[in-house]
Design an enzyme around this catalytic site. Structure first.
Site, PDB file in Angstrom:
ATOM      1  N   ALA A  96       0.808  -1.340   0.091  1.00 15.71           N
ATOM      2  CA  ALA A  96       0.075   0.009   0.112  1.00 15.71           C
ATOM      3  C   ALA A  96       0.872   1.341  -0.148  1.00 15.71           C
ATOM      4  O   ALA A  96       0.260   2.446   0.146  1.00 15.71           O
ATOM      5  CB  ALA A  96      -0.993  -0.114   1.264  1.00 15.71           C
ATOM      6  N   ALA A  97       2.205   1.246  -0.375  1.00 16.90           N
ATOM      7  CA  ALA A  97       3.058   2.403   0.013  1.00 16.90           C
ATOM      8  C   ALA A  97       2.590   3.569  -0.968  1.00 16.90           C
ATOM      9  O   ALA A  97       2.177   4.595  -0.640  1.00 16.90           O
ATOM     10  CB  ALA A  97       4.348   2.013  -0.240  1.00 16.90           C
ATOM     11  N   GLY A  98       2.528   3.234  -2.387  1.00 22.17           N
ATOM     12  CA  GLY A  98       2.326   4.131  -3.163  1.00 22.17           C
ATOM     13  C   GLY A  98       0.680   4.528  -3.110  1.00 22.17           C
ATOM     14  O   GLY A  98       0.626   5.927  -3.288  1.00 22.17           O
ATOM     15  N   ASP A  99      -0.367   3.710  -2.950  1.00 19.90           N
ATOM     16  CA  ASP A  99      -1.636   4.217  -3.019  1.00 19.90           C
ATOM     17  C   ASP A  99      -1.861   5.271  -1.510  1.00 19.90           C
ATOM     18  O   ASP A  99      -2.336   5.944  -1.676  1.00 19.90           O
ATOM     19  CB  ASP A  99      -2.572   2.877  -2.589  1.00 19.90           C
ATOM     20  CG  ASP A  99      -2.550   2.328  -3.862  1.00 19.90           C
ATOM     21  OD1 ASP A  99      -2.415   2.634  -5.060  1.00 19.90           O
ATOM     22  OD2 ASP A  99      -2.799   0.887  -3.845  1.00 19.90           O
TER      23      ASP A  99
END
Length: 306
Positions: A251-254
């Protein structure tokens, strides 16, 4: 002031497999743990924006199945307006199989389902909602034709359009013309521009490419190296990442994009502080398992920022 953010995007149910390492072609390995979690780039970004205080609405689709019902319920429980999520009787709710190794790295296989079956017809009367919106955010897990139509309506209403070109694929040229901010990671940016991202000059060249195609603002996420940005007036900088030990980077980018949309001023005058906040939110998310469950609340981010 509370940002009003519309997310046009995907809704998935994630199956997560924790392994020691990724298998080689033809190899069978043991899975240490299996779990399920709500996900999809669009849904993750919507929850990230809402948990950081934005007023969020969602445009998307689910199947007429239990997964779809649960995902709509989950989004509503996270203060996301779900009134424009359609139920597709012919296609199942999107899903993803995510494998996570002991270093927190992942690979992902996605079934588009109802996400990929979305049509422009679903945007009927969308301009009325856009009139009260600051930002519209989209990714590439739904049809580009739908995103382009929504971005055209947004431009008419002076709504800032944000494109997260993930997963990377060839873009409709016209979509670039209607994008105000593009947020790829370094791999996606290189694939779209043909220019490798390895230092500041190459990142400036990437931003120059996007500007030549109509996008005035570029933000390139670089993982543990931080985030590089170039604004419409040519101001640029590198915001360093927060050093943490990642457990799951899914979920880093989101989280970064959703958190950014909650903090960025509609006049785009606070790029660096908004990026710093979003970086901190992302650094917290990678320390938990699962995409949506690991996304932090605003108070957690503010506390971590000190």
């Amino acid at each position: 002031m509370v940002n009003r953010v519309m997310i046009l995007g995907s809704i998935n149910v994630d199956s997560i497999y924790q392994v020691t390492r990724f298998p080689q072609p033809g190899e069978t390995i043991a899975v240490k743990q299996k779990s399920y979690a709500p996900g999809g780039k669009g849904a993750n970004q919507a929850v990230a924006a809402a948990r950081s205080g934005a007023k969020v609405s969602f445009v998307g689709a689910v199947g007429a199945d239990n997964d779809g019902q649960e995902m709509v319920k989950t989004l509503a429980e996270n203060n996301v307006d779900t009134s424009r999520i359609a139920v597709d009787p012919d296609n199942g709710t999107g899903s993803a199989v995510i494998t996570v190794d002991e270093n927190g790295q992942n690979d992902i296989m996605v079934y588009g389902g109802a996400n990929q079956a979305m049509s422009v017809a679903q945007l009927n009367d969308l301009e009325q909602e856009l009139a009260g919106t600051d930002f519209i955010v989209a990714q590439l897990e739904t049809p580009q034709e739908v995103t382009l139509a929504a971005f055209k309506l947004a431009r008419q209403q002076n709504v800032i359009t944000i494109l997260n070109p993930a997963p990377a694929t060839e873009l409709l040229p016209e979509l670039l013309e209607y994008t105000d901010i593009i947020i790829p990671n370094e791999t996606e940016s290189s694939l779209l521009t043909g220019i490798s991202v390895n230092d500041e000059p190459s990142m400036l060249q990437n931003a120059k490419f996007f500007k030549a195609h109509g996008i005035k603002n570029t933000i390139i996420t670089l993982g543990e190296q931080g985030v590089f940005y170039v604004t419409a007036d040519g101001h640029h900088g590198l915001v360093p990442a927060f050093k943490v030990n990642p457990v799951d980077t899914t979920a880093a980018g989101d989280t970064f994009i959703g958190a950014l949309s909650s903090q960025l001023s509609p006049n785009l005058g606070n790029f660096e502080s908004a990026i710093t906040y979003a970086q901190r939110a992302s650094s917290l998310a990678v320390q938990g398992m699962g995409a949506m469950p690991s996304i932090p609340l605003a108070e957690e981010v503010e506390k971590a920022l000190g």
